[in-house]
Design an enzyme around this catalytic site. Structure first.
Site, PDB file in Angstrom:
ATOM      1  N   HIS A 196       1.409 -36.203  -4.442  1.00  0.00           N
ATOM      2  CA  HIS A 196       2.384 -35.578  -5.338  1.00  0.00           C
ATOM      3  C   HIS A 196       2.330 -34.067  -5.191  1.00  0.00           C
ATOM      4  O   HIS A 196       1.416 -33.499  -4.592  1.00  0.00           O
ATOM      5  CB  HIS A 196       2.178 -35.999  -6.801  1.00  0.00           C
ATOM      6  CG  HIS A 196       0.961 -35.441  -7.486  1.00  0.00           C
ATOM      7  ND1 HIS A 196       0.760 -35.537  -8.842  1.00  0.00           N
ATOM      8  CD2 HIS A 196      -0.124 -34.786  -7.010  1.00  0.00           C
ATOM      9  CE1 HIS A 196      -0.392 -34.967  -9.165  1.00  0.00           C
ATOM     10  NE2 HIS A 196      -0.948 -34.507  -8.081  1.00  0.00           N
ATOM     11  N   CYS A 250      -2.009 -27.338  -7.291  1.00  0.00           N
ATOM     12  CA  CYS A 250      -1.203 -28.568  -7.405  1.00  0.00           C
ATOM     13  C   CYS A 250       0.263 -28.320  -7.066  1.00  0.00           C
ATOM     14  O   CYS A 250       1.042 -29.272  -6.967  1.00  0.00           O
ATOM     15  CB  CYS A 250      -1.337 -29.154  -8.798  1.00  0.00           C
ATOM     16  SG  CYS A 250      -3.022 -29.674  -9.154  1.00  0.00           S
ATOM     17  N   HIS A 262      -0.340 -33.002  -2.145  1.00  0.00           N
ATOM     18  CA  HIS A 262      -1.755 -33.364  -1.959  1.00  0.00           C
ATOM     19  C   HIS A 262      -1.922 -34.754  -2.552  1.00  0.00           C
ATOM     20  O   HIS A 262      -1.031 -35.257  -3.233  1.00  0.00           O
ATOM     21  CB  HIS A 262      -2.667 -32.346  -2.659  1.00  0.00           C
ATOM     22  CG  HIS A 262      -2.460 -32.304  -4.133  1.00  0.00           C
ATOM     23  ND1 HIS A 262      -1.453 -31.568  -4.711  1.00  0.00           N
ATOM     24  CD2 HIS A 262      -3.085 -32.944  -5.140  1.00  0.00           C
ATOM     25  CE1 HIS A 262      -1.484 -31.754  -6.017  1.00  0.00           C
ATOM     26  NE2 HIS A 262      -2.460 -32.587  -6.308  1.00  0.00           N
ATOM     27  N   HIS A 286      -4.249 -38.150  -4.347  1.00  0.00           N
ATOM     28  CA  HIS A 286      -5.303 -38.602  -5.248  1.00  0.00           C
ATOM     29  C   HIS A 286      -5.541 -40.089  -5.025  1.00  0.00           C
ATOM     30  O   HIS A 286      -4.614 -40.822  -4.674  1.00  0.00           O
ATOM     31  CB  HIS A 286      -4.905 -38.436  -6.717  1.00  0.00           C
ATOM     32  CG  HIS A 286      -4.752 -37.023  -7.142  1.00  0.00           C
ATOM     33  ND1 HIS A 286      -5.811 -36.220  -7.487  1.00  0.00           N
ATOM     34  CD2 HIS A 286      -3.656 -36.248  -7.289  1.00  0.00           C
ATOM     35  CE1 HIS A 286      -5.376 -35.025  -7.828  1.00  0.00           C
ATOM     36  NE2 HIS A 286      -4.060 -35.008  -7.712  1.00  0.00           N
ATOM     37  N   ASP A 330       1.589 -47.276  -4.289  1.00  0.00           N
ATOM     38  CA  ASP A 330       0.450 -47.145  -3.375  1.00  0.00           C
ATOM     39  C   ASP A 330       0.897 -46.622  -2.008  1.00  0.00           C
ATOM     40  O   ASP A 330       1.834 -47.153  -1.407  1.00  0.00           O
ATOM     41  CB  ASP A 330      -0.238 -48.501  -3.217  1.00  0.00           C
ATOM     42  CG  ASP A 330      -1.584 -48.383  -2.510  1.00  0.00           C
ATOM     43  OD1 ASP A 330      -2.260 -47.340  -2.674  1.00  0.00           O
ATOM     44  OD2 ASP A 330      -1.969 -49.336  -1.803  1.00  0.00           O
ATOM     45  N   HIS A 331       0.225 -45.559  -1.560  1.00  0.00           N
ATOM     46  CA  HIS A 331       0.559 -44.897  -0.290  1.00  0.00           C
ATOM     47  C   HIS A 331       1.973 -44.334  -0.275  1.00  0.00           C
ATOM     48  O   HIS A 331       2.630 -44.289   0.767  1.00  0.00           O
ATOM     49  CB  HIS A 331       0.282 -45.804   0.913  1.00  0.00           C
ATOM     50  CG  HIS A 331      -1.189 -45.981   1.167  1.00  0.00           C
ATOM     51  ND1 HIS A 331      -1.997 -46.753   0.359  1.00  0.00           N
ATOM     52  CD2 HIS A 331      -1.997 -45.449   2.103  1.00  0.00           C
ATOM     53  CE1 HIS A 331      -3.239 -46.699   0.789  1.00  0.00           C
ATOM     54  NE2 HIS A 331      -3.280 -45.909   1.842  1.00  0.00           N
ATOM     55  N   GLU A 348      -6.975 -39.483 -12.764  1.00  0.00           N
ATOM     56  CA  GLU A 348      -6.525 -38.754 -11.573  1.00  0.00           C
ATOM     57  C   GLU A 348      -7.716 -38.229 -10.777  1.00  0.00           C
ATOM     58  O   GLU A 348      -7.662 -38.103  -9.566  1.00  0.00           O
ATOM     59  CB  GLU A 348      -5.601 -37.606 -11.971  1.00  0.00           C
ATOM     60  CG  GLU A 348      -4.824 -37.047 -10.797  1.00  0.00           C
ATOM     61  CD  GLU A 348      -3.750 -36.090 -11.250  1.00  0.00           C
ATOM     62  OE1 GLU A 348      -2.574 -36.427 -11.094  1.00  0.00           O
ATOM     63  OE2 GLU A 348      -4.093 -35.017 -11.785  1.00  0.00           O
TER      64      GLU A 348
HETATM   65 NI    NI Z   1      -2.758 -33.520  -8.082  1.00  0.00          NI
END
Ligand code: NI
Length: 135
Positions: free
Chosen positions: A14, A33, A39, A41, A79-80, A124
């Site tokens: 995100h 961020c 980036h 998580h 996911d992914h 997160e």
């Molecule tokens: Ni983040």
């Protein structure tokens, strides 16, 4: 009343960015961020269902069924994926953990048919998590 929790993990990218703010304001608020290309998580999701024990099964909700609901309505969609671009239920939403938790709640609330959705917790990082209970 009993509470049943199912934990799932997913990986997603995100970028925190509010298009209504200037680039400088976004950088000031979101810092790393706001990194242009995003980036990732490894998110941990905990979904809690509350209700009465079904005397026939001894279950509140069969955890195999809860797992299937989570995969169908959430995990397969995030996911992914890149949360800013790939996920219809996050479209137009700044994908903070808060907003992702609310989005996940909305995906699930009408699909839990035994007991009721009680809370969505989204980790997160190891140290930070958000909890949403629908109000
Ligand atoms: Ni983040």
């Amino acid at each position: 009343m009993v509470y049943v929790t199912r934990r799932e993990v997913f990986s997603a990218a995100h970028r925190l960015h509010n298009p209504e703010l200037t680039d400088q304001e976004n950088e000031d608020i979101f810092d790393k961020c706001n990194n242009y290309h995003g980036h990732g998580h490894n998110y941990i999701l905990e979904v809690v269902v509350a209700g009465e024990i079904n005397p026939k099964t001894g279950y509140l909700i069969d955890l195999k069924k809860l797992k299937k609901i989570l995969h169908e309505h959430v995990i397969s969609k995030v996911d992914h994926k890149h949360l800013n671009f790939d996920v219809p239920f996050m479209e137009g939403v700044n994908p903070t953990a808060e907003n992702i938790a609310v989005g996940i709640w909305n995906q699930l609330v009408d699909n839990i048919d035994e007991g009721r959705l009680f809370s969505v917790k989204l980790f997160e990082t190891e140290n930070n998590y958000i909890e949403y209970r629908g109000e």
